[in-house]
Design a protein around this motif. Structure first.
Motif, PDB file in Angstrom:
ATOM      1  N   ARG A 123      12.679  19.126  12.047  1.00  0.00           N
ATOM      2  CA  ARG A 123      13.353  19.140  10.812  1.00  0.00           C
ATOM      3  C   ARG A 123      14.786  19.026  11.297  1.00  0.00           C
TER       4      ARG A 123
ATOM      5  N   PHE B 244       9.274  14.358   5.137  1.00  0.00           N
ATOM      6  CA  PHE B 244      10.138  14.613   4.128  1.00  0.00           C
ATOM      7  C   PHE B 244       9.516  15.312   2.948  1.00  0.00           C
TER       8      PHE B 244
ATOM      9  N   ASP C 196      12.959  23.426   2.294  1.00  0.00           N
ATOM     10  CA  ASP C 196      14.116  22.300   2.996  1.00  0.00           C
ATOM     11  C   ASP C 196      15.483  22.698   2.675  1.00  0.00           C
TER      12      ASP C 196
ATOM     13  N   SER D 235       9.139  20.608   2.839  1.00  0.00           N
ATOM     14  CA  SER D 235       8.957  19.512   3.943  1.00  0.00           C
ATOM     15  C   SER D 235       7.777  20.264   4.683  1.00  0.00           C
TER      16      SER D 235
END
Length: 523
Positions: free
Chosen positions: A90, A225, A340, A418
């Motif tokens: 990430r 994503f 996220d 995510s």
């Protein structure tokens, strides 16, 4: 590096958030939305280290009726290495696009460094649902003294590419990847023992030799994503194209329905175990002991198959579409679901705050496997276990005694979540012969019944192995990789890859430079 989506259709469920303290699967019939429980085979690290005979478990996991998946528990330091590595996926994905693009490597067909949007969904839609960082997890530059090999086989032999903005990535990537390879070598030893029981003339320690001597292991750090409306629309468009017959791989003419269905029934009748596996001989071993007889739901699924053999009731591939790994053995870190907005792994407390609808969506996110009977299974593995999937190269080298299974990754389906994951593709070197054990019938590598149940877009082995371009007797792993890569590419991408190959290898009628480790399509 293509991945393919299945059709999207909402499904009612009574599932709860997966409990990571147990190993299990949730089986979902595409016909009746029913769920049943099963088990992922688990091996103990100590047993592997002490070379205990685990062939019964290998058969249950990798045989004809197995999930093609097992997990290993009790591996020292794994949990720590996983916690250190996965969040870096990430972190890199959050870097500016200009920085990320500087680590793309077109010459290797994006098989080293950063890759995003280079894969194509069915319907010729770019896959922007995930980003990947590829490198060799064991060697930084194993072919430094062989520039001619790097030129011919860039997807296998190029040196690693590391981002200077994240110096911590190299150590975390290499340490976790090397540990997974070490455990994979122990599993390979058990696989060799299992195959040798079926074929006494099988080369002793073949899979173990190939994996430990190979300099071409590839690992993929993945950031999925958060699923948003745009991504969902792209997936749906790809699915619609599939349903309309604009994409995917059709069965060979001789295997099309209803002929294929008749062949399935013949194989089931010939197998007195009632499990539908083709009987190879009178030893009772066949191609692997099963997980139980085919039930009514499996028969219904079979009867509902489309001409391409796909189950199209569920959007199981919103994070990664249906595919087979084409290498020998794939080691997997259990995925990490992340908020996220904070970058922190979802905690039980955070999940408890979700609505019932969102919690159910999260429960359905993760790895799915389609069995050779047509069932779709959600496989859950504890986060402190390492999972290992068998690939098509091992299927070929074992003459079908071990069998790869199609799998996909389903997205969380809610915004702001995510997934981070890490896959290690253990495979032979490009020059390794793709030949089965002495005396084996290579036509048994993939049964007709298994072909009928391949999801749309997953090419049968018969279209890539035992062909003019990849004969049983002379094909090597590089050739097989090249052909498999082409089978998954969108038509114009495949043509472009071929054109670039000709440009880089003037005077050659055909080159394997475009060979890409199609196992890297794994999720």
């Amino acid at each position: 590096l293509l991945v393919i989506c299945s059709a999207a259709r909402p499904q009612k469920t009574t599932s709860t958030w997966p409990v990571h303290s147990s190993v299990g699967v949730r089986e979902q019939s595409s016909m009746a939305a029913q769920q049943q429980s099963g088990k992922v085979v688990t091996l103990k690290y100590e047993d592997l280290l002490n070379d205990v005979d685990l062939t019964d478990q290998i058969e249950k996991a990798y045989g004809y009726h197995g999930l093609g998946l097992l997990s290993v528990s009790g591996v020292p330091k794994f949990s720590e290495l996983r916690r250190r590595l996965l969040p870096l996926a990430r972190k890199f994905a959050k870097l500016p696009d200009s920085v990320k693009s500087s680590y793309e490597h077109k010459e290797s067909f994006y098989a080293f460094g950063w890759s995003h949007g280079k894969e194509m969904l069915q319907g010729n839609v770019p896959d922007v649902s995930k980003g990947s960082y590829y490198n060799n997890p064991q060697h930084n530059n194993p072919f430094a003294d062989s520039p001619e090999l790097v030129e011919k086989w860039p997807t296998f032999c190029h040196e690693n590419i590391w981002p200077k903005e994240m110096p911590e990535l190299e150590k975390a990537f290499m340490e976790c990847g090397s540990l997974i390879c070490d455990i994979g070598a122990l599993i390979a030893r058990q696989c060799d023992r299992y195959v040798a029981k079926r074929f006494p003339e099988y080369e002793k320690g073949k899979l173990h030799r190939m994996l430990t001597e190979s300099r071409c292991t590839k690992a993929r750090l993945l950031h999925y994503f958060p699923v948003d409306q745009k991504t969902t629309a792209q997936q749906s468009a790809a699915t619609a194209a599939t349903a309309a017959g604009q994409g995917g791989h059709e069965l060979r003419p001789e295997l099309e329905l209803p002929e294929a269905a008749a062949q399935v029934e013949e194989e089931e009748k010939a197998d007195d175990t009632g499990m539908g596996a083709p009987a190879l001989d009178d030893t009772g071993m066949g191609m692997g002991m099963g997980m139980g007889p085919i039930d009514a739901d499996a028969v219904n699924v079979r009867k509902s198959m489309s001409r391409t053999g796909s189950v199209v009731d569920e959007d199981f591939g919103s994070w990664c579409g249906w595919h087979n790994d084409h290498g020998s053995l794939t080691g997997l870190c259990p995925g990490m679901l992340v908020d996220d907005s904070t970058g922190l792994e979802l905690s039980a407390e955070r999940v408890a705050e979700l609505s019932a609808s969102d919690a159910a969506k999260l429960a359905r996110a993760g790895l799915y496997i389609q069995t050779r009977e047509g069932h779709i299974i959600q496989a859950t593995v504890p986060k402190d276990h390492i999972a290992f999937q068998i690939g098509e190269a091992a299927q070929i080298h074992s003459a079908g005694v071990m069998q790869a299974t199609p799998h996909s990754v389903r997205g969380a389906g809610i915004s702001g979540i995510s997934r981070e994951s890490f896959a290690v593709f253990m495979e032979p070197e490009f020059s390794e012969a793709m030949a089965g054990p002495k005396g084996a019938d290579q036509k048994q590598v993939q049964s007709h019944a298994a072909v009928v149940h391949l999801p749309a877009g997953v090419p049968p082995l018969s279209s890539r192995y035992g062909t003019k371009d990849c004969p049983f007797t002379t094909c090597n792993f590089g050739d097989f990789s090249h052909i498999t890569y082409g089978a998954y590419l969108a038509p114009e991408q495949s043509q472009q890859a071929g054109e670039e190959t000709v440009k880089s290898q003037p005077g050659q009628e055909q080159s394997n430079e475009a060979a890409s480790s199609a196992a890297e399509a794994s999720c």
